[in-house]
Scaffold this active site. Sequence first.
Site, short mmCIF file in Angstrom:
data_model
loop_
_atom_site.label_atom_id
_atom_site.label_comp_id
_atom_site.label_asym_id
_atom_site.label_seq_id
_atom_site.Cartn_x
_atom_site.Cartn_y
_atom_site.Cartn_z
N ARG A 161 0.83 -1.20 0.00
CA ARG A 161 0.00 0.00 0.00
C ARG A 161 0.87 1.26 0.00
O ARG A 161 0.60 2.21 -0.71
CB ARG A 161 -0.91 0.00 1.23
N TYR A 162 1.87 1.27 0.87
CA TYR A 162 2.81 2.40 0.95
C TYR A 162 3.96 2.07 0.01
O TYR A 162 4.45 0.94 0.00
CB TYR A 162 3.33 2.55 2.37
N ARG A 165 7.07 0.36 1.63
CA ARG A 165 6.87 -0.68 2.63
C ARG A 165 5.90 -1.75 2.15
O ARG A 165 4.94 -1.43 1.43
CB ARG A 165 6.26 -0.07 3.90
N CYS A 174 -2.18 -17.73 15.39
CA CYS A 174 -1.64 -16.88 16.45
C CYS A 174 -1.59 -17.67 17.75
O CYS A 174 -2.30 -18.65 17.91
CB CYS A 174 -2.54 -15.67 16.68
N CYS A 178 -7.47 -12.53 19.33
CA CYS A 178 -8.00 -11.31 19.91
C CYS A 178 -9.34 -11.00 19.27
O CYS A 178 -9.48 -11.11 18.05
CB CYS A 178 -7.05 -10.15 19.64
N CYS A 181 -9.44 -8.41 16.27
CA CYS A 181 -8.49 -8.56 15.17
C CYS A 181 -9.00 -7.96 13.86
O CYS A 181 -10.08 -8.29 13.39
CB CYS A 181 -8.15 -10.03 14.96
N ARG A 183 -7.73 -8.60 11.08
CA ARG A 183 -7.65 -9.60 10.02
C ARG A 183 -8.59 -10.76 10.29
O ARG A 183 -8.30 -11.90 9.99
CB ARG A 183 -6.22 -10.11 9.87
N ASP A 359 -10.11 -0.47 14.49
CA ASP A 359 -10.57 -0.54 13.10
C ASP A 359 -12.08 -0.80 13.04
O ASP A 359 -12.66 -1.37 13.96
CB ASP A 359 -9.85 -1.67 12.36
N ASP A 396 -6.32 3.87 11.08
CA ASP A 396 -6.01 3.23 9.80
C ASP A 396 -7.29 3.34 8.97
O ASP A 396 -8.29 2.70 9.28
CB ASP A 396 -5.59 1.77 10.00
N LYS A 403 -2.55 5.09 7.38
CA LYS A 403 -2.68 5.61 8.74
C LYS A 403 -2.69 7.13 8.75
O LYS A 403 -1.86 7.76 8.11
CB LYS A 403 -1.52 5.08 9.59
C1 LIG Z 1 0.79 -0.18 8.97
C2 LIG Z 1 1.18 -0.69 7.68
C3 LIG Z 1 2.51 -0.62 7.25
C4 LIG Z 1 3.60 0.01 8.11
O1 LIG Z 1 3.33 1.36 8.34
P1 LIG Z 1 4.22 2.20 9.39
O2 LIG Z 1 3.53 3.52 9.48
O3 LIG Z 1 5.57 2.30 8.80
O4 LIG Z 1 4.24 1.47 10.67
C5 LIG Z 1 2.81 -1.09 6.00
N1 LIG Z 1 1.85 -1.62 5.20
C6 LIG Z 1 0.56 -1.70 5.58
C7 LIG Z 1 -0.46 -2.26 4.65
C8 LIG Z 1 0.19 -1.25 6.84
O5 LIG Z 1 -1.09 -1.35 7.23
S1 SF4 Z 2 -4.55 -9.10 16.61
FE1 SF4 Z 2 -5.17 -10.72 15.16
S2 SF4 Z 2 -3.28 -11.31 14.13
FE2 SF4 Z 2 -2.68 -10.24 16.03
S3 SF4 Z 2 -2.45 -11.86 17.58
FE3 SF4 Z 2 -4.53 -11.05 17.75
S4 SF4 Z 2 -5.73 -12.45 16.48
FE4 SF4 Z 2 -3.60 -12.72 15.87
#
Ligand SMILES: *Cc1c(COP(=O)(O)O)cnc(C)c1O
Ligand code: SF4
Length: 468
Positions: A161-162, A165, A174, A178, A181, A183, A359, A396, A403
Amino acid sequence: MAINGDTEISARTDVGADEDGCTCAVDEHRPDLDDSHRDLRDDEFWRHVPAYAELSAAEFHDHRFQSRNCITTARKLREVLQDGASAAFYADVEAGVNRSTMSLRLSPYLLSLINWDAPETDPIRTQFLPLASRFRPDHPELHFDSLNEQADSPVAGLTHRYRDRALFLALDTCPVYCRFCTRSYSVGLDTEGVEKVHFGATLERWEQAFDYIRQHSEIEDVVVSGGDMYNLKAEQVELLGRTLLDIDHIRRFRYATKGPAVMPQKLVSDDDWVGAVAGVAEEGRRRHKQVSLHTHFNHPAEITAITQQGLNRLLDRGVIVRNQTVLQRGVNDNVAAMRGLILRLSYLNVQPYYVFVHDMVRGVEELRTTLQTAIELEKEVRGVTAGYNIPAFVLDTMGGGGKRHVHSYEHYDREQGIGVFTSPAVRPGQKFFYFDPIDELNEAQQTRWADADERRNIIESARQTVSR
Ligand SMILES: *Cc1c(COP(=O)(O)O)cnc(C)c1O
Ligand code: SF4
């Protein structure tokens, strides 16, 4: 620069001479502030849980015991706690688990840290054990993969996305699960209502991700996440780390893990795993690259003497450790908890990096806060310790804008509970929304949101207040 008597006197006054004539530089008029963040629990706190009552410290703090004895069903919870909670509480958990988007998985360590005299309001219970009675209806604008990670994925489990990175989801399991989460679309076992997209730790998928990173020389930084890399074997941690270090344009990467917060025992006694992380970090330093570990503590009660012992093993070997926190209603949405967390992490030399506004994922509405809560908390904690240990409070954005600092909204209507953000560096020209939880709004506003036409009106007029 004006050097005259007046300026000097007024400058001194600023340092703290008040009505009592006290000239101390440190404010001693805040009896609510203390140093309790240094008092790390060192008692045998697990012994009040019936199933663990006979365990010695050596037995309880064995990381294999911790991972083999995780609580994964409401029935198991009852077996372990016995009459430690009421029948109504167990029924509430069972109904909560049935409605949850995440599977249940809780370590004996965390279970023992819950205050079983008042589990309903306990911050650790709130994060891991759903109670059906606490559920709130989802905001109508919430989506499942709220961050659009799948749309930004050129390769399964890799989000780019960035520009510089990439986020690599190395696996989809995991050490605990949580409730909040982000995801929940992929992590953990399928649940009653959710069939997930799975990203197993297979070499074949990893190779595709590595190839993509090799071919994209603009990428300098990789976030290795999941799932959670605590569940990778030492050889996998090493293979992944060394492969990334071997790519010339990769200058830094982080291993992100919830592990130290939920099962710190592994850091104390899993020498292979700790050795793998530290070895990769050392190799990184030799090549002038930075390898760090990002943890995920949300409340000071999660940090005990064993946590310090575990993290010290990483610090011993020079591994940089930072923390990311998720802001949650009833967990850490108050100044005492957030201040305590920041000071305690700083005390252990874990750098508080981010606090994420929760989120907009479905099924955990009672955990989300308003944007206003995040803004106020940020104001309250900035200044309590060194600036580099004050986390950035960010949101986010839903829809892939990345972010954004909570104070940087273009528009925020607190009554309607809608915020608008822009993201010039990631998605120029687009607007991104944050929606406060519906149950935090007044009744008239709740009624408006319930109506589809009204809803479109609210969003459209918020959009139009932002011209860029
Ligand atoms: C948070 C995130 C990152 C890392 O972002 P930082 O601001 O550098 O911590 C990279 N890719 C994705 C998709 C993210 O959600
Ligand atoms: S936040 Fe999601 S990915 Fe992270 S430890 Fe918890 S369940 Fe696993």
